[in-house]
Design a protein around this motif. Structure first.
Motif, PDB file in Angstrom:
ATOM      1  N   PHE A 233       0.827  -1.203   0.000  1.00 50.81           N
ATOM      2  CA  PHE A 233       0.000   0.000   0.000  1.00 50.81           C
ATOM      3  C   PHE A 233       0.865   1.258   0.000  1.00 50.81           C
ATOM      4  CE2 PHE A 233      -2.153   3.481   2.110  1.00 50.81           C
ATOM      5  CZ  PHE A 233      -3.328   3.568   1.378  1.00 50.81           C
ATOM      6  N   LEU A 234       1.853   1.310   0.889  1.00 57.20           N
ATOM      7  CA  LEU A 234       2.715   2.492   0.999  1.00 57.20           C
ATOM      8  C   LEU A 234       3.504   2.721  -0.289  1.00 57.20           C
ATOM      9  CD1 LEU A 234       4.048   2.036   4.637  1.00 57.20           C
ATOM     10  CD2 LEU A 234       2.363   3.708   3.846  1.00 57.20           C
ATOM     11  N   LEU A 235       4.020   1.643  -0.871  1.00 59.72           N
ATOM     12  CA  LEU A 235       4.790   1.793  -2.107  1.00 59.72           C
ATOM     13  C   LEU A 235       3.921   2.259  -3.268  1.00 59.72           C
ATOM     14  CD1 LEU A 235       7.143  -1.313  -1.842  1.00 59.72           C
ATOM     15  CD2 LEU A 235       7.832   1.089  -1.738  1.00 59.72           C
ATOM     16  N   VAL A 236       2.684   1.784  -3.317  1.00 63.15           N
ATOM     17  CA  VAL A 236       1.803   2.109  -4.447  1.00 63.15           C
ATOM     18  C   VAL A 236       1.126   3.465  -4.289  1.00 63.15           C
ATOM     19  CG1 VAL A 236      -0.324   1.415  -5.646  1.00 63.15           C
ATOM     20  CG2 VAL A 236       1.417  -0.293  -5.086  1.00 63.15           C
ATOM     21  N   HIS A 237       0.745   3.827  -3.077  1.00 69.23           N
ATOM     22  CA  HIS A 237      -0.120   4.989  -2.903  1.00 69.23           C
ATOM     23  C   HIS A 237       0.535   6.226  -2.285  1.00 69.23           C
ATOM     24  CE1 HIS A 237      -3.535   2.700  -4.243  1.00 69.23           C
ATOM     25  NE2 HIS A 237      -3.210   1.742  -3.397  1.00 69.23           N
ATOM     26  N   CYS A 238       1.783   6.139  -1.876  1.00 67.93           N
ATOM     27  CA  CYS A 238       2.438   7.302  -1.280  1.00 67.93           C
ATOM     28  C   CYS A 238       3.389   7.953  -2.270  1.00 67.93           C
ATOM     29  CB  CYS A 238       3.209   6.892  -0.026  1.00 67.93           C
ATOM     30  SG  CYS A 238       2.136   6.385   1.314  1.00 67.93           S
ATOM     31  N   LYS A 239       3.640   9.227  -2.042  1.00 69.47           N
ATOM     32  CA  LYS A 239       4.533   9.970  -2.933  1.00 69.47           C
ATOM     33  C   LYS A 239       5.965   9.441  -2.818  1.00 69.47           C
ATOM     34  CE  LYS A 239       2.059  14.365  -2.626  1.00 69.47           C
ATOM     35  NZ  LYS A 239       1.074  14.402  -3.469  1.00 69.47           N
ATOM     36  N   THR A 240       6.760   9.686  -3.844  1.00 73.01           N
ATOM     37  CA  THR A 240       8.144   9.226  -3.905  1.00 73.01           C
ATOM     38  C   THR A 240       8.922   9.646  -2.673  1.00 73.01           C
ATOM     39  OG1 THR A 240       8.025   9.490  -6.282  1.00 73.01           O
ATOM     40  CG2 THR A 240      10.203   9.200  -5.361  1.00 73.01           C
ATOM     41  N   SER A 241       9.766   8.761  -2.210  1.00 71.01           N
ATOM     42  CA  SER A 241      10.678   8.874  -1.059  1.00 71.01           C
ATOM     43  C   SER A 241       9.973   8.761   0.290  1.00 71.01           C
ATOM     44  CB  SER A 241      11.542  10.137  -1.103  1.00 71.01           C
ATOM     45  OG  SER A 241      10.853  11.258  -0.634  1.00 71.01           O
ATOM     46  N   THR A 242       8.699   9.096   0.363  1.00 65.12           N
ATOM     47  CA  THR A 242       7.974   8.921   1.619  1.00 65.12           C
ATOM     48  C   THR A 242       7.824   7.438   1.974  1.00 65.12           C
ATOM     49  OG1 THR A 242       6.756  10.946   1.211  1.00 65.12           O
ATOM     50  CG2 THR A 242       5.848   9.453   2.857  1.00 65.12           C
ATOM     51  N   PRO A 243       7.465   6.549   1.024  1.00 63.24           N
ATOM     52  CA  PRO A 243       7.233   5.152   1.381  1.00 63.24           C
ATOM     53  C   PRO A 243       8.431   4.484   2.044  1.00 63.24           C
ATOM     54  CG  PRO A 243       6.442   5.550  -0.811  1.00 63.24           C
ATOM     55  CD  PRO A 243       7.162   6.789  -0.366  1.00 63.24           C
ATOM     56  N   ALA A 244       9.615   4.768   1.579  1.00 62.42           N
ATOM     57  CA  ALA A 244      10.793   4.115   2.167  1.00 62.42           C
ATOM     58  C   ALA A 244      10.875   4.402   3.654  1.00 62.42           C
ATOM     59  CB  ALA A 244      12.061   4.581   1.459  1.00 62.42           C
ATOM     60  N   ARG A 245      10.655   5.653   4.036  1.00 61.65           N
ATOM     61  CA  ARG A 245      10.709   6.010   5.452  1.00 61.65           C
ATOM     62  C   ARG A 245       9.553   5.361   6.229  1.00 61.65           C
ATOM     63  NH1 ARG A 245      11.629  10.827   2.956  1.00 61.65           N
ATOM     64  NH2 ARG A 245      13.804  11.388   2.853  1.00 61.65           N
ATOM     65  N   LEU A 246       8.360   5.391   5.640  1.00 63.12           N
ATOM     66  CA  LEU A 246       7.209   4.794   6.312  1.00 63.12           C
ATOM     67  C   LEU A 246       7.353   3.286   6.439  1.00 63.12           C
ATOM     68  CD1 LEU A 246       4.305   6.800   4.650  1.00 63.12           C
ATOM     69  CD2 LEU A 246       5.090   6.968   7.018  1.00 63.12           C
TER      70      LEU A 246
END
Length: 163
Positions: free
Chosen positions: A145-158
């Motif tokens: 979900f985080l990888l698909v729906h979050c903006k670039t660079s944010t998912p890695a941290r989340l």
């Protein structure tokens, strides 16, 4: 294996885990299989093998390529198996890719870089229907979900915060 089953079957070049698409395609081609409860080979685990080293962007792209290859072969040879293969094999490889990125890459900055490189590929696989949430454990669902729906660079941290 019978010669006719593997006569025009080749390993995918330029990737790690090249045995996975080969074996999967072979299983799609054969009409029957016998399973026996007897060890016929032993696997030697080499502590210095390439598979035991850090998880790198090259390994991420190898996972992506093998996921795409298996999806294509399944669609061509056994379209009736697409939902099962997606749930059991393709989503399973997504889980392995995530687990490897977390477990084998100890350097946090490099791990973040792996997820940043992984993100556009995972978005593409998801939007094309190649991978899905089916059969994933909650933490893998969250990662997808985080990888698909979050903006670039944010998912890695989340992702790294929750896993």
């Amino acid at each position: 294996y019978k010669r006719k089953a593997i006569k025009d079957l080749f390993f995918v070049e330029g990737i790690y885990f090249e045995d996975v698409p080969f074996t999967t395609e072979l299983m799609m081609r054969i009409k029957s299989i016998a399973i026996i409860d007897m060890p016929l080979y032993y696997y030697y685990s080499n502590p210095h093998s390439i598979m035991r080293t850090s998880f790198t962007p090259q390994k991420v792209f190898s996972y992506i390529r093998l996921i795409r290859h298996i999806a294509q072969v399944t669609q061509e040879l056994r379209p009736e198996l697409v939902p099962l293969v997606r749930r059991k094999i393709l989503n399973g490889r997504f889980k392995m890719m995530v687990n490897q990125a977390i477990r084998k890459q100890k350097d946090i900055a490099k791990r973040r870089e792996l997820f940043d490189k992984m993100q556009p590929e995972v978005i593409s696989l998801f939007r094309e229907g190649i991978i899905s949430y089916a059969g994933l454990k909650p933490h893998h669902r969250l990662t997808l979900f985080l990888l698909v729906h979050c903006k670039t660079s944010t998912p890695a941290r989340l992702v790294m915060t929750y896993l």
